[in-house]
Design a protein around this motif. Structure first.
Motif, PDB file in Angstrom:
ATOM      1  N   LEU A 132       0.862  -1.187   0.000  1.00  0.00           N
ATOM      2  CA  LEU A 132       0.000   0.000   0.000  1.00  0.00           C
ATOM      3  C   LEU A 132       0.889   1.225   0.000  1.00  0.00           C
ATOM      4  O   LEU A 132       1.810   1.331   0.823  1.00  0.00           O
ATOM      5  CB  LEU A 132      -0.912   0.000   1.226  1.00  0.00           C
ATOM      6  N   PHE A 133       0.631   2.150  -0.920  1.00  0.00           N
ATOM      7  CA  PHE A 133       1.488   3.320  -1.089  1.00  0.00           C
ATOM      8  C   PHE A 133       0.753   4.607  -0.711  1.00  0.00           C
ATOM      9  O   PHE A 133      -0.432   4.777  -1.010  1.00  0.00           O
ATOM     10  CB  PHE A 133       1.951   3.433  -2.547  1.00  0.00           C
ATOM     11  N   THR A 134       1.496   5.496  -0.084  1.00  0.00           N
ATOM     12  CA  THR A 134       0.994   6.847   0.164  1.00  0.00           C
ATOM     13  C   THR A 134       2.193   7.776   0.265  1.00  0.00           C
ATOM     14  O   THR A 134       3.350   7.346   0.159  1.00  0.00           O
ATOM     15  CB  THR A 134       0.125   6.897   1.437  1.00  0.00           C
ATOM     16  N   ASP A 135       1.921   9.073   0.450  1.00  0.00           N
ATOM     17  CA  ASP A 135       2.989  10.067   0.581  1.00  0.00           C
ATOM     18  C   ASP A 135       3.107  10.541   2.020  1.00  0.00           C
ATOM     19  O   ASP A 135       2.179  10.362   2.823  1.00  0.00           O
ATOM     20  CB  ASP A 135       2.712  11.261  -0.338  1.00  0.00           C
ATOM     21  N   ALA A 136       4.228  11.170   2.316  1.00  0.00           N
ATOM     22  CA  ALA A 136       4.503  11.587   3.691  1.00  0.00           C
ATOM     23  C   ALA A 136       3.496  12.601   4.206  1.00  0.00           C
ATOM     24  O   ALA A 136       3.257  12.695   5.417  1.00  0.00           O
ATOM     25  CB  ALA A 136       5.922  12.168   3.790  1.00  0.00           C
ATOM     26  N   ASP A 137       2.885  13.374   3.319  1.00  0.00           N
ATOM     27  CA  ASP A 137       1.937  14.400   3.756  1.00  0.00           C
ATOM     28  C   ASP A 137       0.495  13.904   3.763  1.00  0.00           C
ATOM     29  O   ASP A 137      -0.433  14.709   3.897  1.00  0.00           O
ATOM     30  CB  ASP A 137       2.055  15.648   2.876  1.00  0.00           C
ATOM     31  N   CYS A 138       0.298  12.602   3.626  1.00  0.00           N
ATOM     32  CA  CYS A 138      -1.054  12.038   3.535  1.00  0.00           C
ATOM     33  C   CYS A 138      -1.521  11.490   4.878  1.00  0.00           C
ATOM     34  O   CYS A 138      -0.858  10.629   5.470  1.00  0.00           O
ATOM     35  CB  CYS A 138      -1.107  10.925   2.497  1.00  0.00           C
ATOM     36  N   THR A 139      -2.684  11.951   5.305  1.00  0.00           N
ATOM     37  CA  THR A 139      -3.303  11.481   6.539  1.00  0.00           C
ATOM     38  C   THR A 139      -4.485  10.579   6.193  1.00  0.00           C
ATOM     39  O   THR A 139      -5.324  10.957   5.366  1.00  0.00           O
ATOM     40  CB  THR A 139      -3.812  12.674   7.377  1.00  0.00           C
ATOM     41  N   PRO A 140      -4.572   9.382   6.769  1.00  0.00           N
ATOM     42  CA  PRO A 140      -5.726   8.525   6.494  1.00  0.00           C
ATOM     43  C   PRO A 140      -7.033   9.185   6.953  1.00  0.00           C
ATOM     44  O   PRO A 140      -7.059   9.866   7.979  1.00  0.00           O
ATOM     45  CB  PRO A 140      -5.436   7.266   7.316  1.00  0.00           C
ATOM     46  N   SER A 141      -8.092   8.966   6.211  1.00  0.00           N
ATOM     47  CA  SER A 141      -9.382   9.556   6.575  1.00  0.00           C
ATOM     48  C   SER A 141     -10.021   8.840   7.751  1.00  0.00           C
ATOM     49  O   SER A 141     -10.941   9.372   8.374  1.00  0.00           O
ATOM     50  CB  SER A 141     -10.331   9.527   5.376  1.00  0.00           C
ATOM     51  N   SER A 142      -9.555   7.624   8.045  1.00  0.00           N
ATOM     52  CA  SER A 142     -10.125   6.851   9.151  1.00  0.00           C
ATOM     53  C   SER A 142      -9.081   5.843   9.635  1.00  0.00           C
ATOM     54  O   SER A 142      -8.110   5.551   8.923  1.00  0.00           O
ATOM     55  CB  SER A 142     -11.387   6.110   8.707  1.00  0.00           C
ATOM     56  N   PRO A 143      -9.270   5.271  10.820  1.00  0.00           N
ATOM     57  CA  PRO A 143      -8.351   4.217  11.298  1.00  0.00           C
ATOM     58  C   PRO A 143      -8.533   2.898  10.560  1.00  0.00           C
ATOM     59  O   PRO A 143      -7.821   1.932  10.840  1.00  0.00           O
ATOM     60  CB  PRO A 143      -8.714   4.086  12.783  1.00  0.00           C
ATOM     61  N   TYR A 144      -9.470   2.857   9.613  1.00  0.00           N
ATOM     62  CA  TYR A 144      -9.726   1.639   8.838  1.00  0.00           C
ATOM     63  C   TYR A 144      -9.289   1.785   7.387  1.00  0.00           C
ATOM     64  O   TYR A 144      -9.744   1.051   6.510  1.00  0.00           O
ATOM     65  CB  TYR A 144     -11.207   1.273   8.922  1.00  0.00           C
TER      66      TYR A 144
END
Length: 371
Positions: A132-144
């Motif tokens: 699973l990929f994301t960027d350093a400035d990305c916050t998940p919208s939920s804990p799920y």
């Protein structure tokens, strides 16, 4: 002269019909229902984050990733030759959390400044087969978030397209413009994927298997293209059988948007520069959509000024705007971006000429750094 006027009128009607047909096509996504999060398949996941001078964002978001409600996952944090405190931040968190894996990349002569090189090192270090990929400035919208992305890996699905939203900034027209453009892009790549023609995804929220990565020989076919670690890989690897789409709000990520027009312009130049490397038919259909938009406005002005068969012209304009507003409005609401719809006609027109300026600029000089 009458023949030319008649010709322009029929060309306008044809262009309006083509452009309206695209928006009818986007109804595929607009009126689709998100799948319920009820899959029993929850494989171990390696979350991979490539960071270059992202110390502050990592301090903010590593706790958010750590707090994900998921049974078995690791976080592979890649420090891509940063000159700030990124390395220190990663090392400090790794001391406290055993599921954090560190990858520190040094620049080398062959791959200097290449995000794809850094990502490849991170993928090779990953323990699990589902990435699973994301960027350093990305916050998940939920804990799920991880759960919602991982449970799409069922059957033959090896690549999952997610939505990467941007943080809302009250009172900022630029922010609404950026988010409006993001909705348009998502509406397109979701619709194409749902009808069996996936062509891109966003690295802010993307998942695929190590099997698919190595089957495609990683990024080797476009390693010399600075951008495109996300959309070029998807364009190369995605098929109608192996792609799943996820637009459940719990699966979103939220990134920090650019604060100035010049920063956003530079970012979009990098994004647009990869489009020339898409498959031919993808370039054709995307190019036809953009061209039909541009010609719709230009010819609408011309035929209205001429006044020839103005009732038909106005009718075509009304139908086109009604269909497009529905497609964009419903899609924006689905992606929790409904506030961007109110300035739709203005933002659409601005984006058309904004993109035209980017195409022209990129013909003169190519972006040559990923960050």
């Amino acid at each position: 002269m009458d023949i030319i006027i008649t010709y322009l009128f029929y060309v306008f009607l044809g262009i309006a019909a083509i452009n309206t047909s695209y928006y009818l096509f986007f109804f595929v996504f607009a009126f689709a229902k998100a799948k319920k999060d009820n899959s029993p398949y929850l494989p171990p996941v390696s979350l991979i984050v490539c960071s270059k001078n992202e110390a502050e964002n990592l301090r903010k978001n590593i706790p958010q990733w750590i707090a994900q409600k998921y049974a078995d996952f690791e976080i592979v944090l890649i420090n891509d030759a940063s000159t700030d405190e990124t390395k220190d931040v990663i090392e400090a968190f790794a001391l406290d959390y055993p599921n954090i894996t560190q990858v520190h990349v040094e620049n080398n002569e062959a791959f200097w400044g290449s995000k794809k090189y850094a990502l490849t090192l991170g993928i090779k270090k990953a323990t699990h087969k589902h990435l699973l990929f994301t960027d350093a400035d990305c916050t998940p919208s939920s804990p799920y978030w991880i759960q919602n992305m991982a449970n799409q890996f069922v059957g033959k699905k090896e690549l999952v397209l997610g939505y990467g939203a941007y943080e809302k900034i009250k009172g900022s027209w630029l922010n609404k413009l950026i988010r409006f453009e993001t909705v348009l892009t998502a509406m397109q790549y979701y619709s194409y994927a749902m009808l069996g023609r996936p062509y891109m995804g966003v690295g802010r929220n993307l998942a695929y298997t190590t099997h698919l990565f190595y089957e495609q020989r990683g990024f080797i076919d476009h390693i010399k293209v600075q951008s495109g670690d996300d959309d070029l890989f998807v364009n190369q690897a995605a098929t109608k059988e192996n792609v799943a789409v996820n637009f459940n709000p719990d699966s979103f990520t939220i990134s920090t948007p650019k604060k100035t027009f010049s920063e956003w312009y530079t970012q979009k130049r990098r994004h647009v520069s990869t489009a020339s490397h898409y498959r031919f038919m993808d370039k054709f259909f995307l190019g036809l959509f953009y061209t039909s938009q541009l010609l719709f406005f230009v010819l609408a002005v011309v035929v209205i000024v001429i006044g020839f068969q103005w009732e038909w012209v106005v009718g075509a304009i009304v139908v086109r705007y009604l269909i497009s507003w529905i497609a964009i409005g419903v899609s924006a609401n689905k992606l929790q971006e409904k506030d961007v719809v109110f300035l739709y006609p203005i933002n659409e027109l601005f984006l058309l000429f904004f993109q035209l300026s980017i195409f022209i600029t990129n013909l003169i000089s190519k972006p040559n750094r990923w960050k």
